[in-house]
Design an enzyme around this catalytic site. Structure first.
Site, PDB file in Angstrom:
ATOM      1  N   ARG A 160       7.039  -0.542   5.026  1.00  0.00           N
ATOM      2  CA  ARG A 160       7.337   0.093   3.738  1.00  0.00           C
ATOM      3  C   ARG A 160       7.908   1.508   3.909  1.00  0.00           C
ATOM      4  O   ARG A 160       8.778   1.938   3.153  1.00  0.00           O
ATOM      5  CB  ARG A 160       6.036   0.157   2.927  1.00  0.00           C
ATOM      6  CG  ARG A 160       6.069   1.048   1.686  1.00  0.00           C
ATOM      7  CD  ARG A 160       4.708   1.052   1.011  1.00  0.00           C
ATOM      8  NE  ARG A 160       4.601   2.072  -0.017  1.00  0.00           N
ATOM      9  CZ  ARG A 160       4.801   1.850  -1.318  1.00  0.00           C
ATOM     10  NH1 ARG A 160       5.154   0.659  -1.743  1.00  0.00           N
ATOM     11  NH2 ARG A 160       4.654   2.827  -2.185  1.00  0.00           N
ATOM     12  N   GLU A 200      11.700  -1.855 -10.964  1.00  0.00           N
ATOM     13  CA  GLU A 200      11.204  -2.829  -9.994  1.00  0.00           C
ATOM     14  C   GLU A 200      11.962  -4.125 -10.240  1.00  0.00           C
ATOM     15  O   GLU A 200      11.885  -4.700 -11.321  1.00  0.00           O
ATOM     16  CB  GLU A 200       9.706  -3.069 -10.192  1.00  0.00           C
ATOM     17  CG  GLU A 200       8.837  -1.828  -9.985  1.00  0.00           C
ATOM     18  CD  GLU A 200       8.503  -1.568  -8.526  1.00  0.00           C
ATOM     19  OE1 GLU A 200       9.029  -2.274  -7.633  1.00  0.00           O
ATOM     20  OE2 GLU A 200       7.721  -0.631  -8.279  1.00  0.00           O
TER      21      GLU A 200
END
Ligand code: 0X9
Ligand code: ZN
Length: 783
Positions: free
Chosen positions: A246, A389
């Protein structure tokens, strides 16, 4: 009823064992590089965290957090088998979503390896994910193809020394100092869909400049500042070593690597939802902007003060998140309201492309996260900002979104960006918070609410006008826009004659000398509404009993039966009826909330609500109502539907009016208006009836429905000739308008005539002449 957790380990262990036999540790597409992170038998798991000790037990292992937030409640992880065993030993509940994450990773890599090579200008480029090098080649090719419209330059250098690039995209007109929009992708390494989406949008803007007038206009008004890959080190690391990575790739000096770029911004830095533990996926770094990647994007935004709006693209969850996210606070109005309206608008624009629901909400409503880019961009960067998102909407397939979804994701977000661009390329924006009417009532004034929002210029007070006419081709009359405060205005369309059509448009002026029209092409294009007589056959707010009945012979639901009451709100059921206060009641599938969401929802079958019989023998009518439907909160969402039928023979046969669900925004709760003309569905008779059927046909779905403010209205004109203002009688006002329209046959209307000439055509010879005048005098005398 919501389904209970199932994933118990006995079965899982067996499957792990079996899969383990099939899967080698090395990636199947070749030799694993040293340091390759293999996820064989690691599971995609939702853990029901009930204590801090649970979290500690999980973090005793090398785990990957998938949820962006860790706390009490459900949290998604990729867990090694030992961690799953530890959860069992502690008696922690969890659900296994996928047994072997490596299987997904290998499948993805094999697919990519198999894909035919495509050049950067090949339309198939967006059919598969692309490496950092391929992305750089693509942006070079954009510059080569559209040298007039796009330039590329380096805005910084990553921790490992790679260039971070930006693209400046703008039209050839409009000067060098335009208002601007900014968007970026790839703060987070494993969110591969984000740079693909950013590049899809960029490519499409460039391709459509000069051919699509809307795109040409926004690119001539605005500059787009675009950063496809903010974190190249992490992106490459995710391709080569660890698909679930990430963060960036900083060496933290203690054996751990990486800072979460989206916890490294200064606003709310170090606060909730970030971690000071270096090994954590949410590690915020040693100080705000300790990372060269966040510095680069920060300086880039600050270097372009004309940026009015910014989007930071991430995945996954399908959300449009507006500030703030570091605390439970709202930006002050008008900014807060504007970011909500624009966020909701982007969600609608996205939905209109492929029917995908992206929920628009404040960031804090998802979870608190300190130190994010969007909070900083709004607070310090001087721009509206959102985190979007992207697909998918849930943990599976999570970051490994199938490549067939790259283009659809690009298409729907292109709609969001163009909507934003349109909103920011106008001197001022005119909108109608209450919508515009489909008809107006003859003889009555109609009040319209108008919002005027300053964008590139400031509205000149009192410059706003409504232009209207009741007769196509006639000159327009003018009415003022009166201020209601807060950028809101009111305009009044005067009473008009029954059977005519009112046509109208708005005009406002900005301090920079611009004139903004709504609709933009006015007066070549106009808003219009039929002027009609109105008779309310039935208006039922469900506060009292007007004869509705519940239960069909074959109804089989055992809970959630329709009742008329003040509903108790839940996540699935309204808290308030739709009627403004003092109204409290509506029809609802059991008004009680109960101890849990699934207590009084519909279960076991269907429940039917019948309207009283309606006599519509005199002609057509319009039926309207407000309805609520929610089927998206259970463990198997979007399976049931809400059906509205109409009968014109006392319930012998039924014809469908509409079916709500199983998917779509209107199946996710909220009051929605529906209106239809009876004659479009069945022939109106003296025995018309409606039924509303809500059902729960499967396990695991949670269904609630409600109905309010039911209205049956009949339209038409009695045709009182000469009643030019439609007030229902002939008087001096009408008489005084006559001379204006006299002299021309219908079709050749004297310019001063603002009424449809037929209003005065007493002898119906399509000509307004002295005969009509005589008839008018006679009619007038007879009153
Ligand atoms: O946590 C993040 O950085 C973002 N989600 S992601 O899954 N892509 O990592 C969302 C940040 C949104 N801000 C807040 N929720 N406060
Ligand atoms: Zn992210």
């Amino acid at each position: 009823m919501p389904r209970v957790f199932t994933g118990w380990l006995a079965v899982a262990t067996l499957v792990v064992f079996l899969l383990g036999v099939h899967f080698a540790a090395a990636p199947a597409w070749g030799e694993a590089p040293e340091g390759y992170r293999d996820y064989t038998n690691h599971k995609l798991v939702t853990v029901q965290v009930t204590s801090r000790e649970d979290l500690r037990a999980i973090h005793a292992f090398d785990v990957r957090l998938l949820s962006e937030f860790e706390g009490l409640g459900p949290v998604d992880y990729v867990l090694p088998p030992e961690a799953v065993a530890a959860l069992d030993a502690r008696g922690v509940r969890y659900e296994v979503r996928h047994e072997n994450v490596q299987e997904l990773i290998v499948a993805e890599r094999e697919r990519i390896a198999r894909a035919a090579p495509v050049g950067p200008r090949d339309p198939a480029w967006f059919e598969e994910y692309k490496t950092n090098d391929q992305i750089n080649a693509f942006t070079d090719a954009l510059v080569a193809t559209y040298p007039q419209l796009v330039s590329k330059y380096q805005i910084g250098t990553s921790y490992e020394g790679r260039p971070i690039y930006a693209l400046t995209v703008t039209g050839t007109e409009g000067g060098t100092d335009k208002a601007a929009l900014c968007f970026n992708g790839m703060q987070h390494s494993r969110e591969w869909i984000s740079p693909m989406t950013v590049l899809y949008i960029t490519d499409r803007l460039l391709a459509e400049y000069g051919s699509d007038p809307g795109v040409t206009a926004i690119m001539d008004k605005l500059t787009f500042y675009i950063v496809p890959v903010v974190n190249p080190d992490g992106y490459i690391y995710s391709w080569e070593y660890d698909r679930q990575w990430r963060k960036n790739r900083r060496d933290n000096g203690d054996g751990t690597y990486g800072v979460d770029p989206n916890r490294n911004w200064s606003v709310g830095w170090g606060g909730a939802g970030s971690s000071s533990w270096t090994g954590d996926d949410l590690y915020h770094g040693t100080a705000p902007f300790s990372e060269s990647e966040t510095q680069a994007l920060r300086d880039y935004i600050l270097d372009h003060p004309k940026i009015l709006a910014h989007i930071d693209f991430h995945s996954y969850s399908q959300l449009i998140l507006r500030p703030y996210g570091y605390d439970y606070i709202e930006p002050p109005d008008p900014d807060g309201a504007a970011m909500k309206v624009l966020g909701d608008g982007m969600a609608d624009a996205i939905y209109s492309v492929h029917g995908e629901v992206y929920v628009s909400q404040p960031s804090y409503a998802l979870y608190l996260a300190g130190g994010t880019c969007a909070d900083w961009a709004y607070e310090e960067g001087g721009t509206f900002s959102w985190t979007i998102e992207l697909r998918p909407d849930s943990y599976f397939p999570g970051f490994e979104l199938p490549p067939e979804e790259i283009i659809p994701t690009g298409e729907e977000n292109y709609a969001a960006i163009t909507l934003l661009a349109e909103s920011f390329s106008l001197p001022m924006k005119i909108s109608f918070p209450e919508g515009l009417p489909g008809y107006v009532v003859a003889g009555q004034e109609t009040t319209l609410t108008v919002d005027i929002q300053d964008v590139l210029e400031t509205y000149v007070p009192d410059s706003g006008k409504l232009y209207y006419r009741f007769c196509s081709g006639a000159a327009f009359s003018e009415a003022p826009l009166t201020s209601l405060g807060g950028g809101q205005y009111e305009a009044v369309i005067p009473a008009g004659p029954c059977g005519s059509e009112v046509e109208y448009y708005f005009q406002v002026e900005g301090d920079g000398g611009s004139v903004v029209l709504s609709p933009p092409a006015a007066p070549a294009e106009l808003y219009a509404a039929d002027v009609t007589g109105l008779e309310i056959v039935l208006s039922d707010e469900f506060e009292t009993d007007l004869g509705w009945t519940v239960g069909a012979a074959d109804d089989d639901a055992d809970t959630g039966i329709w009742d008329r009451d003040d509903p108790q709100g839940t996540e699935a059921q309204p808290e308030d009826d739709h009627t403004p206060a003092p109204g409290t009641r509506c029809w609802v599938t059991d008004s009680r909330a109960g101890s849990s969401l699934g207590t009084w929802d519909i279960d076991g079958g269907k429940t039917t609500l019948f309207s009283p019989a309606l006599d519509l023998s005199g002609g057509d009518a319009t039926i309207s109502y407000w309805r609520w439907y929610s089927n998206d909160t259970g463990s198997t969402p979007h399976t049931d539907v809400f059906v509205v039928d109409i009968s014109n023979n006392g319930g012998t046969t039924w014809t469908n009016v509409e079916t709500v669900g199983p998917s779509g925004q209107e199946a996710s709760g909220g009051w929605y208006y529906h209106e239809f003309k009876v004659g479009d569905v069945v022939t109106p008779t003296g025995d018309v009836q409606l039924r509303f059927v809500a059902s729960d046909e499967g396990d695991g779905s949670l269904v609630e429905a409600a109905l309010d403010d039911f209205m049956v209205a009949r339209f038409g004109c009695d045709g009182l000739t000469g009643d030019s203002d439609g007030d229902g009688d002939l008087d001096l006002d009408d008489f005084s308008l006559f001379p204006e329209c006299m002299g021309g046959p219908a079709g050749e209307i004297p310019p001063a005539c603002t009424m449809p000439p037929w209003v005065f055509d007493f002898d119906e010879d399509d000509d307004i002449d002295l005969d009509d005048f005589a008839a008018f005098q006679e009619a007038f005398a007879g009153i």
